[in-house]
Design a protein around this motif. Structure first.
Motif, mmCIF file in Angstrom:
data_model
loop_
_atom_site.group_PDB
_atom_site.id
_atom_site.type_symbol
_atom_site.label_atom_id
_atom_site.label_comp_id
_atom_site.label_asym_id
_atom_site.label_seq_id
_atom_site.Cartn_x
_atom_site.Cartn_y
_atom_site.Cartn_z
ATOM 1 N N SER A 192 0.942 -1.069 -0.003
ATOM 2 C CA SER A 192 0.044 0.003 -0.025
ATOM 3 C C SER A 192 0.875 1.241 0.028
ATOM 4 O O SER A 192 0.834 2.181 -0.811
ATOM 5 C CB SER A 192 -0.810 0.120 1.230
ATOM 6 O OG SER A 192 -1.550 1.187 1.523
ATOM 7 N N LEU A 197 -1.335 2.620 -2.691
ATOM 8 C CA LEU A 197 -2.706 2.006 -3.015
ATOM 9 C C LEU A 197 -3.439 2.007 -1.678
ATOM 10 O O LEU A 197 -2.961 2.033 -0.803
ATOM 11 C CB LEU A 197 -2.620 0.631 -3.420
ATOM 12 C CG LEU A 197 -2.034 0.259 -4.782
ATOM 13 C CD1 LEU A 197 -1.638 -1.070 -5.006
ATOM 14 C CD2 LEU A 197 -2.755 1.064 -5.975
ATOM 15 N N ASP A 201 -7.237 -2.161 -2.358
ATOM 16 C CA ASP A 201 -6.563 -2.426 -3.368
ATOM 17 C C ASP A 201 -5.118 -3.087 -3.318
ATOM 18 O O ASP A 201 -4.850 -3.811 -4.303
ATOM 19 C CB ASP A 201 -6.214 -0.805 -4.152
ATOM 20 C CG ASP A 201 -7.573 -0.429 -4.845
ATOM 21 O OD1 ASP A 201 -8.681 -1.337 -5.081
ATOM 22 O OD2 ASP A 201 -7.632 0.702 -5.165
ATOM 23 N N ALA A 202 -4.394 -2.765 -2.500
ATOM 24 C CA ALA A 202 -3.230 -3.507 -2.107
ATOM 25 C C ALA A 202 -3.310 -5.034 -2.044
ATOM 26 O O ALA A 202 -2.536 -5.723 -2.633
ATOM 27 C CB ALA A 202 -2.419 -2.778 -0.908
#
Length: 308
Positions: A192, A197, A201-202
């Motif tokens: 992240s 991110l 999303d990570a």
């Protein structure tokens, strides 16, 4: 007797929520439901492979909890926003055009907002009293960390999922939640930070790499970046946190160490006990709502809740 059908829609980043979805599917099959299992993922083409909730008697919608909310792909696809829709963006635009051109500014497309259920029979729809088209029954479920505050972490997500079911014309009759280990927690934080991110999303990026490291999306990264993702994605569950999950003690004198997290045996959740709870939970909903004297489902009144 008409064969009942069920759809299990779920988002899962590290496999926790999928375990519960699989448990539901197993029990539904035992009760002779035809079951469709569909994973909500960024690469799913909803125009090519749409989901119409009105085709099912029972819809289960599940998600991991990310920072107190459902995985964003779940509420984007199911929340009628952006350019992703369960039943396809192209179909949505057709419905929208028809709605604009209709006399009253609305059309009946099965995506209305449920209101009062006709109480006489189980086939009464969410809608106005006296409307007797089919009711679609829904289950909201999630897996959550709760490492610090316990079950409080899951309540908001379950209510969001209830709303996502509602706007897809599904009436919630059950909600289930259990802990799921935060796999590779430190790795997600590092990815992240490195790639700027958000956490979900990570986590999704790392999971996609584990599933297919040769995917086209990873060609855009430099060799050094790919090596970084590979290293962090290879971390095992025990390396998820920088500290041990259990304390070096035996607080009850029963041979079991104390837990540093809110939930006991946190690094193995969902456990077999969680899976058993999930199976009992959905079996009771099926038996009480669908195993009736006439074969017609009961009206959707009671909401069954299992949160561990």
């Amino acid at each position: 007797m008409e064969k009942r059908s069920a759809c299990i829609l779920y988002g899962s980043l590290t496999g926790n929520t999928k375990q519960i979805a699989d448990a539901f599917a197993e029990v539904l099959a035992e009760y002779n439901f035809a079951v469709d299992m569909i994973k909500i993922a960024p690469n799913h083409d909803w125009d090519e492979n749409p989901v119409h909730t009105e085709n099912y008697d029972l819809v289960a919608l599940g998600s991991p909890v990310i920072a107190g909310l459902p995985y964003k792909e779940v509420y984007t696809v199911c929340g009628l926003q952006g350019k992703k829709y369960l039943y396809g963006y192209k179909q949505y635009m057709k419905d929208r055009e028809a709605r604009i051109n209709s006399t009253f500014g609305s059309i009946s497309n099965g995506k209305g907002i449920p209101g009062v259920v006709a109480p006489a029979v189980g086939t009464g729809t969410p809608g106005t009293k006296g409307e007797f088209s089919k009711t679609h029954y829904g289950i909201a479920f999630c897996t959550y960390g709760g490492s610090g505050c316990g079950p409080d972490e899951c309540y908001g997500t379950l209510e969001v999922i209830r709303e996502l079911l509602r706007v897809n014309n599904v009436r919630m009759v059950g909600k289930f939640a259990c802990p799921g280990k935060e796999v590779r927690h430190n790795s997600v934080e590092k990815i992240s930070t490195r790639f700027k991110l958000v956490i979900d999303d990570a986590q999704a990026l790392m999971q996609r790499y584990k599933e297919n490291p040769d995917a086209e999306e990873f060609q855009k990264y430099t060799p050094e970046e790919v090596a970084y993702i590979k290293k962090l994605s290879s971390a095992n569950d025990e390396e998820s946190f920088s500290m041990s999950m259990t304390a070096d003690n035996d607080p009850l004198g029963c041979g079991k160490p104390g837990s540093r997290m809110w939930h006991y045996d946190y690094n193995h959740r969902p456990t077999q006990r969680d899976i058993t709870k999930a199976k009992i939970f959905i079996a009771e909903i099926i038996e009480d709502y669908f195993l009736t004297e006439t074969g017609d489902p009961r009206p959707p009144y009671s909401v069954y809740t299992c949160i561990s």
